[in-house]
Design a protein around this motif. Structure first.
Motif, PDB file in Angstrom:
ATOM      1  N   ILE A  25     -26.342  -7.370 -37.314  1.00 29.68           N
ATOM      2  CA  ILE A  25     -26.562  -7.613 -35.888  1.00 29.68           C
ATOM      3  C   ILE A  25     -27.525  -8.773 -35.725  1.00 29.68           C
ATOM      4  O   ILE A  25     -28.620  -8.773 -36.295  1.00 29.68           O
ATOM      5  N   ASN A  26     -27.135  -9.747 -34.931  1.00 27.79           N
ATOM      6  CA  ASN A  26     -27.911 -10.965 -34.754  1.00 27.79           C
ATOM      7  C   ASN A  26     -28.163 -11.180 -33.271  1.00 27.79           C
ATOM      8  O   ASN A  26     -27.220 -11.221 -32.480  1.00 27.79           O
ATOM      9  N   GLY A  27     -29.427 -11.286 -32.887  1.00 29.31           N
ATOM     10  CA  GLY A  27     -29.709 -11.487 -31.476  1.00 29.31           C
ATOM     11  C   GLY A  27     -31.181 -11.684 -31.230  1.00 29.31           C
ATOM     12  O   GLY A  27     -32.018 -11.458 -32.116  1.00 29.31           O
ATOM     13  N   PRO A  28     -31.536 -12.108 -30.012  1.00 33.56           N
ATOM     14  CA  PRO A  28     -32.953 -12.282 -29.674  1.00 33.56           C
ATOM     15  C   PRO A  28     -33.642 -10.929 -29.535  1.00 33.56           C
ATOM     16  O   PRO A  28     -32.994  -9.894 -29.361  1.00 33.56           O
ATOM     17  N   ALA A  29     -34.960 -10.944 -29.608  1.00 30.84           N
ATOM     18  CA  ALA A  29     -35.728  -9.703 -29.482  1.00 30.84           C
ATOM     19  C   ALA A  29     -35.539  -9.089 -28.095  1.00 30.84           C
ATOM     20  O   ALA A  29     -35.307  -9.798 -27.103  1.00 30.84           O
ATOM     21  N   TYR A  30     -35.636  -7.777 -28.026  1.00 32.06           N
ATOM     22  CA  TYR A  30     -35.536  -7.080 -26.743  1.00 32.06           C
ATOM     23  C   TYR A  30     -36.386  -5.822 -26.796  1.00 32.06           C
ATOM     24  O   TYR A  30     -36.737  -5.330 -27.863  1.00 32.06           O
ATOM     25  N   MET A  31     -36.696  -5.304 -25.622  1.00 34.84           N
ATOM     26  CA  MET A  31     -37.582  -4.144 -25.497  1.00 34.84           C
ATOM     27  C   MET A  31     -36.775  -2.860 -25.538  1.00 34.84           C
ATOM     28  O   MET A  31     -35.609  -2.823 -25.129  1.00 34.84           O
ATOM     29  N   ASP A  32     -37.392  -1.798 -26.014  1.00 40.81           N
ATOM     30  CA  ASP A  32     -36.776  -0.479 -25.913  1.00 40.81           C
ATOM     31  C   ASP A  32     -36.574  -0.143 -24.432  1.00 40.81           C
ATOM     32  O   ASP A  32     -37.339  -0.580 -23.571  1.00 40.81           O
ATOM     33  N   GLY A  33     -35.566   0.646 -24.135  1.00 46.48           N
ATOM     34  CA  GLY A  33     -35.284   0.995 -22.745  1.00 46.48           C
ATOM     35  C   GLY A  33     -34.717  -0.159 -21.947  1.00 46.48           C
ATOM     36  O   GLY A  33     -34.783  -0.168 -20.705  1.00 46.48           O
ATOM     37  N   TRP A  34     -34.115  -1.123 -22.624  1.00 42.04           N
ATOM     38  CA  TRP A  34     -33.626  -2.347 -21.994  1.00 42.04           C
ATOM     39  C   TRP A  34     -32.532  -2.112 -20.979  1.00 42.04           C
ATOM     40  O   TRP A  34     -32.370  -2.881 -20.023  1.00 42.04           O
ATOM     41  N   ILE A  35     -31.776  -1.033 -21.138  1.00 40.82           N
ATOM     42  CA  ILE A  35     -30.650  -0.794 -20.232  1.00 40.82           C
ATOM     43  C   ILE A  35     -31.126  -0.538 -18.808  1.00 40.82           C
ATOM     44  O   ILE A  35     -30.469  -0.941 -17.842  1.00 40.82           O
ATOM     45  N   GLU A  36     -32.279   0.104 -18.649  1.00 42.67           N
ATOM     46  CA  GLU A  36     -32.758   0.470 -17.304  1.00 42.67           C
ATOM     47  C   GLU A  36     -32.922  -0.744 -16.396  1.00 42.67           C
ATOM     48  O   GLU A  36     -32.666  -0.671 -15.195  1.00 42.67           O
ATOM     49  N   SER A  37     -33.335  -1.877 -16.961  1.00 38.18           N
ATOM     50  CA  SER A  37     -33.569  -3.080 -16.152  1.00 38.18           C
ATOM     51  C   SER A  37     -32.472  -4.121 -16.324  1.00 38.18           C
ATOM     52  O   SER A  37     -32.641  -5.284 -15.943  1.00 38.18           O
ATOM     53  N   LEU A  38     -31.328  -3.712 -16.850  1.00 35.65           N
ATOM     54  CA  LEU A  38     -30.268  -4.649 -17.191  1.00 35.65           C
ATOM     55  C   LEU A  38     -29.644  -5.300 -15.951  1.00 35.65           C
ATOM     56  O   LEU A  38     -29.316  -4.630 -14.980  1.00 35.65           O
ATOM     57  N   THR A  39     -29.481  -6.623 -16.010  1.00 39.69           N
ATOM     58  CA  THR A  39     -28.755  -7.376 -14.983  1.00 39.69           C
ATOM     59  C   THR A  39     -27.760  -8.301 -15.686  1.00 39.69           C
ATOM     60  O   THR A  39     -27.768  -8.419 -16.919  1.00 39.69           O
ATOM     61  N   VAL A  40     -26.919  -8.976 -14.933  1.00 37.21           N
ATOM     62  CA  VAL A  40     -25.956  -9.907 -15.529  1.00 37.21           C
ATOM     63  C   VAL A  40     -26.593 -11.248 -15.844  1.00 37.21           C
ATOM     64  O   VAL A  40     -25.958 -12.100 -16.492  1.00 37.21           O
ATOM     65  N   ASP A  41     -27.829 -11.456 -15.409  1.00 36.30           N
ATOM     66  CA  ASP A  41     -28.498 -12.740 -15.625  1.00 36.30           C
ATOM     67  C   ASP A  41     -29.093 -12.814 -17.019  1.00 36.30           C
ATOM     68  O   ASP A  41     -29.656 -11.834 -17.534  1.00 36.30           O
ATOM     69  N   LEU A  42     -29.012 -13.984 -17.620  1.00 33.84           N
ATOM     70  CA  LEU A  42     -29.631 -14.221 -18.919  1.00 33.84           C
ATOM     71  C   LEU A  42     -31.099 -14.611 -18.745  1.00 33.84           C
ATOM     72  O   LEU A  42     -31.459 -15.317 -17.796  1.00 33.84           O
ATOM     73  N   SER A  43     -31.936 -14.176 -19.658  1.00 36.70           N
ATOM     74  CA  SER A  43     -33.306 -14.678 -19.706  1.00 36.70           C
ATOM     75  C   SER A  43     -33.297 -16.030 -20.412  1.00 36.70           C
ATOM     76  O   SER A  43     -32.288 -16.443 -20.996  1.00 36.70           O
ATOM     77  N   LYS A  44     -34.434 -16.708 -20.380  1.00 34.71           N
ATOM     78  CA  LYS A  44     -34.537 -17.995 -21.068  1.00 34.71           C
ATOM     79  C   LYS A  44     -34.250 -17.831 -22.561  1.00 34.71           C
ATOM     80  O   LYS A  44     -33.480 -18.602 -23.142  1.00 34.71           O
ATOM     81  N   GLU A  45     -34.849 -16.813 -23.170  1.00 37.77           N
ATOM     82  CA  GLU A  45     -34.660 -16.603 -24.610  1.00 37.77           C
ATOM     83  C   GLU A  45     -33.204 -16.292 -24.932  1.00 37.77           C
ATOM     84  O   GLU A  45     -32.652 -16.790 -25.927  1.00 37.77           O
ATOM     85  N   GLU A  46     -32.575 -15.482 -24.099  1.00 36.93           N
ATOM     86  CA  GLU A  46     -31.171 -15.136 -24.330  1.00 36.93           C
ATOM     87  C   GLU A  46     -30.275 -16.355 -24.203  1.00 36.93           C
ATOM     88  O   GLU A  46     -29.354 -16.556 -25.005  1.00 36.93           O
ATOM     89  N   ALA A  47     -30.537 -17.168 -23.186  1.00 33.84           N
ATOM     90  CA  ALA A  47     -29.704 -18.347 -22.952  1.00 33.84           C
ATOM     91  C   ALA A  47     -29.825 -19.346 -24.099  1.00 33.84           C
ATOM     92  O   ALA A  47     -28.819 -19.876 -24.589  1.00 33.84           O
ATOM     93  N   TYR A  48     -31.040 -19.606 -24.536  1.00 33.53           N
ATOM     94  CA  TYR A  48     -31.228 -20.518 -25.652  1.00 33.53           C
ATOM     95  C   TYR A  48     -30.572 -19.978 -26.919  1.00 33.53           C
ATOM     96  O   TYR A  48     -29.915 -20.715 -27.667  1.00 33.53           O
ATOM     97  N   PHE A  49     -30.746 -18.694 -27.160  1.00 34.86           N
ATOM     98  CA  PHE A  49     -30.167 -18.097 -28.366  1.00 34.86           C
ATOM     99  C   PHE A  49     -28.644 -18.200 -28.345  1.00 34.86           C
ATOM    100  O   PHE A  49     -28.030 -18.641 -29.327  1.00 34.86           O
ATOM    101  N   LEU A  50     -28.029 -17.794 -27.251  1.00 33.86           N
ATOM    102  CA  LEU A  50     -26.575 -17.802 -27.175  1.00 33.86           C
ATOM    103  C   LEU A  50     -26.039 -19.224 -27.262  1.00 33.86           C
ATOM    104  O   LEU A  50     -25.040 -19.489 -27.953  1.00 33.86           O
ATOM    105  N   SER A  51     -26.679 -20.150 -26.583  1.00 32.60           N
ATOM    106  CA  SER A  51     -26.255 -21.548 -26.645  1.00 32.60           C
ATOM    107  C   SER A  51     -26.351 -22.079 -28.069  1.00 32.60           C
ATOM    108  O   SER A  51     -25.426 -22.749 -28.561  1.00 32.60           O
ATOM    109  N   ASN A  52     -27.448 -21.781 -28.759  1.00 28.38           N
ATOM    110  CA  ASN A  52     -27.622 -22.263 -30.126  1.00 28.38           C
ATOM    111  C   ASN A  52     -26.568 -21.679 -31.063  1.00 28.38           C
ATOM    112  O   ASN A  52     -26.064 -22.368 -31.958  1.00 28.38           O
ATOM    113  N   GLN A  53     -26.243 -20.402 -30.877  1.00 26.70           N
ATOM    114  CA  GLN A  53     -25.223 -19.788 -31.718  1.00 26.70           C
ATOM    115  C   GLN A  53     -23.861 -20.442 -31.508  1.00 26.70           C
ATOM    116  O   GLN A  53     -23.129 -20.711 -32.464  1.00 26.70           O
TER     117      GLN A  53
END
Length: 427
Positions: free
Chosen positions: A192-220
């Motif tokens: 499994i390859n991905g940026p760091a995330y917090m436990d309980g992440w589903i509770e605050s989940l939205t369709v928007d990417l964070s800065k870290e997520e966007a950079y990570f996905l773009s780089n991949q």
């Protein structure tokens, strides 16, 4: 131009396995979209172009966020104790948590409605097919190195059913071949390859990417598919901005003719873009003739007259077709690269149709090619069979080839917006 489908059908199948079910779901998803029923069998060529331009993207994807939520669910399962994993198989855990993700996204966007939440309007209805993000995004997840495995989703879940088998055992590659992931050298060879995330992440989940997520996905994406149109757009921020500034109503033909940045792309990619554009210009005529023939057999003189007028217009446009750059061999080169099998009758039809146009064959000869191909492709269900009885008043078959352009635009936009907002916040 008339580009609607007015044919309703009922489909049933015997549900033998999860893999069989997923294949049927994919077919139904495609058939549910107007103008994509592949009556003349060219879909496999279309998909080869799409795989070259926008690999890992599919027409039923909605938002970039799902590329990351699915791997996170797998990682959460990996963290469970062996006893908890024995108590709940991965397939069940995945299904349950994808439902939780959907519920959280809907709730968290209640005051900020967003499109593309998979399952938002889902209601249990007999015969309805429910698509889960894991199925929709699995090819891209693997292609972008977000889960490093060569296995299908179903096989991956089955193999990991043993709680004593670590996910590392399902990894693709070895320590000597870490692949093209930009951050692989800094990690163990985990699946499994991905940026760091917090436990309980589903509770605050939205369709928007964070800065870290966007950079990570773009780089991949840049690292894994750099020579694709997707990779090239993400590699250059200026090209990315120009791409997202193009009119949203543009189809692929207009994009290939008018996008201002195409000259900056590698020559090999420009040839594929031009080939995709020209392929549809040539094959659109076959679909016009197909609809003319349908109206002769099953329709009305009035509708046939509309399609015949469209045929005359298409023939006029064909006078300026760029034959000097056309290469039929590119079609078969791409299908081979992407391991897509083209039926012999389709190869013969496409080559004969194109050669007939180049040589100026009469309409009767071209109609014979179309009739023969539809009968080969659809067999007993062919509408041009002499015994077929049907009433048809609208366009039937593929209406346009956009090669996943619109979905790719949404995925790239999600990444671009998140990065642009973060840069604005840092200013």
């Amino acid at each position: 131009m008339i580009h609607q489908t007015g044919i309703a059908s009922a489909i049933g199948w015997v549900d033998f396995s999860s893999e069989h079910r997923e294949k049927v779901k994919s077919v139904i998803d495609l058939l549910s979209t107007p103008g994509v029923v592949d009556e003349l069998g060219i879909g496999v060529i279309r998909d080869s172009f799409s795989d070259s331009l926008f690999p890992g993207i599919s027409t039923i994807q909605t938002r970039a966020k799902y590329f990351l939520t699915v791997p996170r669910i797998f990682r959460d399962y990996e963290k469970l104790s062996a006893s908890k994993r024995r108590g709940k198989k991965l397939a069940t855990y995945l299904n349950d948590h994808e439902n939780l993700c959907m519920e959280a996204m809907v709730a968290n966007h209640e005051d900020d409605p967003q499109g593309g939440i998979i399952g938002e309007s889902f209601a249990e209805k007999q015969g309805e097919v429910q698509r889960k993000p894991s199925s929709v995004y699995w090819t891209g997840i693997r292609q972008f190195g977000l889960i490093r495995t060569p296995l299908s989703l179903q096989a991956f879940c089955r193999r990991f059913a043993n709680p004593d088998q670590p996910l590392q055992d399902l990894v693709q590659g070895s320590d000597k071949t870490k692949g093209d992931d930009p951050d692989a050298a800094g990690q163990e060879n985990t699946t499994i390859n991905g940026p760091a995330y917090m436990d309980g992440w589903i509770e605050s989940l939205t369709v928007d990417l964070s800065k870290e997520e966007a950079y990570f996905l773009s780089n991949q994406m840049q690292a894994r598919v750099p020579m694709s149109l997707l990779g090239q757009i993400l590699l250059d921020s200026e090209v990315q901005t120009q791409f997202l500034s193009l009119p949203s109503e543009w189809n692929f033909t207009t994009f290939a003719d008018e996008a201002p940045f195409l000259g900056q792309l590698p020559e090999s990619l420009r040839k594929i873009i031009a080939g995709a554009r020209d392929f549809w210009q040539l094959m659109y005529g076959a679909h016009v003739r197909y609809n003319c023939l349908l109206q002769m057999q099953h329709g009305t003189s009035a509708v046939r007259g509309e399609f015949e007028a469209e045929w005359d217009e298409w023939l006029e446009d064909l006078q300026s077709f760029p034959w000097a750059r056309w290469d039929t061999g590119l079609l078969w080169k791409l299908t081979k690269i992407h391991r897509r099998r083209v039926r012999d009758n389709t190869v013969h039809f496409v080559e004969s149709w194109i050669e007939g146009l180049r040589s100026g064959d009469d309409t009767k000869s071209l109609d014979e090619l179309v009739t023969r191909q539809e009968r080969f492709n659809k067999k007993g269900r062919a509408r041009l069979n002499p015994t077929a009885e049907e009433s048809i008043s609208e366009w039937v078959g593929i209406a346009d080839l956009n090669y996943r352009l619109n979905v790719a635009r949404t995925i790239i936009s999600d990444i671009h917006v998140a990065i642009a907002q973060s840069e604005g916040d840092d200013a």
